[in-house]
Design a protein around this motif. Structure first.
Motif, mmCIF file in Angstrom:
data_model
loop_
_atom_site.group_PDB
_atom_site.id
_atom_site.type_symbol
_atom_site.label_atom_id
_atom_site.label_comp_id
_atom_site.label_asym_id
_atom_site.label_seq_id
_atom_site.Cartn_x
_atom_site.Cartn_y
_atom_site.Cartn_z
ATOM 1 N N THR A 183 16.766 -1.615 1.563
ATOM 2 C CA THR A 183 15.791 -2.587 1.072
ATOM 3 C C THR A 183 14.824 -3.077 2.140
ATOM 4 O OG1 THR A 183 17.418 -3.254 -0.581
ATOM 5 C CG2 THR A 183 15.545 -4.729 -0.235
ATOM 6 N N SER A 184 15.302 -3.359 3.320
ATOM 7 C CA SER A 184 14.390 -3.837 4.378
ATOM 8 C C SER A 184 13.288 -2.832 4.630
ATOM 9 C CB SER A 184 15.158 -4.094 5.672
ATOM 10 O OG SER A 184 16.117 -5.098 5.480
ATOM 11 N N GLY A 185 13.665 -1.576 4.744
ATOM 12 C CA GLY A 185 12.672 -0.535 4.984
ATOM 13 C C GLY A 185 11.714 -0.388 3.823
ATOM 14 N N PHE A 186 12.246 -0.474 2.618
ATOM 15 C CA PHE A 186 11.372 -0.352 1.453
ATOM 16 C C PHE A 186 10.397 -1.526 1.367
ATOM 17 C CE2 PHE A 186 13.780 3.096 -0.563
ATOM 18 C CZ PHE A 186 12.720 3.818 -1.083
ATOM 19 N N ILE A 187 10.872 -2.718 1.642
ATOM 20 C CA ILE A 187 9.959 -3.877 1.574
ATOM 21 C C ILE A 187 8.843 -3.721 2.606
ATOM 22 C CG2 ILE A 187 9.780 -6.363 2.041
ATOM 23 C CD1 ILE A 187 12.482 -6.671 0.609
ATOM 24 N N MET A 188 9.187 -3.293 3.807
ATOM 25 C CA MET A 188 8.158 -3.082 4.820
ATOM 26 C C MET A 188 7.192 -1.980 4.398
ATOM 27 S SD MET A 188 8.681 -5.320 7.146
ATOM 28 C CE MET A 188 7.541 -4.732 8.399
ATOM 29 N N ASN A 189 7.743 -0.889 3.883
ATOM 30 C CA ASN A 189 6.907 0.226 3.462
ATOM 31 C C ASN A 189 5.992 -0.182 2.306
ATOM 32 O OD1 ASN A 189 5.988 2.856 3.595
ATOM 33 N ND2 ASN A 189 7.624 3.676 2.313
ATOM 34 N N CYS A 190 6.532 -0.925 1.355
ATOM 35 C CA CYS A 190 5.731 -1.368 0.209
ATOM 36 C C CYS A 190 4.628 -2.325 0.653
ATOM 37 C CB CYS A 190 6.617 -2.039 -0.839
ATOM 38 S SG CYS A 190 7.743 -0.902 -1.663
ATOM 39 N N GLN A 191 4.927 -3.194 1.615
ATOM 40 C CA GLN A 191 3.890 -4.097 2.109
ATOM 41 C C GLN A 191 2.769 -3.302 2.773
ATOM 42 O OE1 GLN A 191 3.763 -7.585 1.640
ATOM 43 N NE2 GLN A 191 1.654 -7.108 2.195
ATOM 44 N N GLY A 192 3.136 -2.258 3.490
ATOM 45 C CA GLY A 192 2.120 -1.392 4.084
ATOM 46 C C GLY A 192 1.249 -0.742 3.022
ATOM 47 N N LEU A 193 1.880 -0.290 1.962
ATOM 48 C CA LEU A 193 1.113 0.305 0.854
ATOM 49 C C LEU A 193 0.158 -0.718 0.259
ATOM 50 C CD1 LEU A 193 0.576 2.501 -1.348
ATOM 51 C CD2 LEU A 193 2.499 1.502 -2.585
ATOM 52 N N ILE A 194 0.654 -1.905 0.025
ATOM 53 C CA ILE A 194 -0.178 -2.972 -0.564
ATOM 54 C C ILE A 194 -1.353 -3.297 0.356
ATOM 55 C CG2 ILE A 194 -0.167 -5.441 -1.136
ATOM 56 C CD1 ILE A 194 2.794 -4.884 -2.140
ATOM 57 N N ASN A 195 -1.106 -3.311 1.654
ATOM 58 C CA ASN A 195 -2.170 -3.624 2.609
ATOM 59 C C ASN A 195 -3.244 -2.536 2.644
ATOM 60 O OD1 ASN A 195 -0.734 -5.906 3.331
ATOM 61 N ND2 ASN A 195 0.061 -5.049 5.220
ATOM 62 N N ILE A 196 -2.804 -1.292 2.609
ATOM 63 C CA ILE A 196 -3.734 -0.174 2.810
ATOM 64 C C ILE A 196 -4.337 0.322 1.500
ATOM 65 C CG2 ILE A 196 -3.860 2.239 3.609
ATOM 66 C CD1 ILE A 196 -1.803 1.418 5.775
ATOM 67 N N HIS A 197 -3.540 0.251 0.427
ATOM 68 C CA HIS A 197 -4.002 0.755 -0.877
ATOM 69 C C HIS A 197 -3.853 -0.334 -1.947
ATOM 70 C CE1 HIS A 197 -4.306 4.879 0.551
ATOM 71 N NE2 HIS A 197 -3.092 4.767 1.071
ATOM 72 N N PRO A 198 -4.686 -1.359 -1.916
ATOM 73 C CA PRO A 198 -4.540 -2.437 -2.905
ATOM 74 C C PRO A 198 -4.828 -1.994 -4.332
ATOM 75 C CG PRO A 198 -6.520 -2.748 -1.582
ATOM 76 C CD PRO A 198 -5.762 -1.614 -0.975
ATOM 77 N N ASP A 199 -5.377 -0.795 -4.499
ATOM 78 C CA ASP A 199 -5.629 -0.259 -5.839
ATOM 79 C C ASP A 199 -4.841 1.033 -6.053
ATOM 80 O OD1 ASP A 199 -6.985 1.190 -3.978
ATOM 81 O OD2 ASP A 199 -8.844 1.349 -5.112
ATOM 82 N N ALA A 200 -3.650 1.103 -5.481
ATOM 83 C CA ALA A 200 -2.861 2.339 -5.497
ATOM 84 C C ALA A 200 -2.564 2.815 -6.910
ATOM 85 C CB ALA A 200 -1.556 2.121 -4.746
ATOM 86 N N SER A 201 -2.754 4.098 -7.116
ATOM 87 C CA SER A 201 -2.396 4.727 -8.389
ATOM 88 C C SER A 201 -0.907 5.070 -8.359
ATOM 89 C CB SER A 201 -3.211 6.008 -8.584
ATOM 90 O OG SER A 201 -2.847 6.950 -7.579
ATOM 91 N N ASP A 202 -0.378 5.487 -9.492
ATOM 92 C CA ASP A 202 1.023 5.918 -9.560
ATOM 93 C C ASP A 202 1.283 7.075 -8.599
ATOM 94 O OD1 ASP A 202 1.493 3.998 -11.477
ATOM 95 O OD2 ASP A 202 1.591 5.414 -13.154
ATOM 96 N N GLU A 203 0.318 7.977 -8.488
ATOM 97 C CA GLU A 203 0.483 9.140 -7.613
ATOM 98 C C GLU A 203 0.537 8.708 -6.143
ATOM 99 O OE1 GLU A 203 -1.911 8.997 -10.103
ATOM 100 O OE2 GLU A 203 -0.680 10.202 -11.471
#
Ligand code: FES
Length: 90
Positions: A38-58
């Motif tokens: 979970t810790s790694g996923f939360i960090m990874n997801c925050q990175g995604l949110i920061n870099i791709h605020p309009d991320a598609s499912d793909e």
């Protein structure tokens, strides 16, 4: 990355995300079971949110491939990301 590569750079740990929307979303969406990943996923997801605020499912699917969870399907994790993105883009 090696710690020496971070010298002089701003870093953030999972403790720094205490109370962050993505942490709350993980709880609300039941995006973990044993918590090992979970810790790694939360960090990874925050990175995604920061870099791709309009991320598609793909984009989410590709981004999450760098972490492995043995307990959950990735659906709950993806739902947590989507809930944060939808609230930030509202
Ligand atoms: Fe157990 Fe991900 S919640 S490995």
């Amino acid at each position: 990355m090696l710690a020496v590569e971070a010298v002089g750079r701003k870093t953030q740990t999972v403790e720094g995300l205490n109370g962050a929307p993505i942490q709350k979303a993980f709880v609300e969406k039941f995006a973990f079971q044993c918590g090992y990943c979970t810790s790694g996923f939360i960090m990874n997801c925050q990175g995604l949110i920061n870099i791709h605020p309009d991320a598609s499912d793909e984009v989410m699917q590709e981004w999450l491939q760098s972490n492995i969870c043995r307990c959950t399907s990735y659906q709950e994790i993806t739902e947590a990301i989507k809930s944060v993105l939808s609230s930030e883009n509202a």
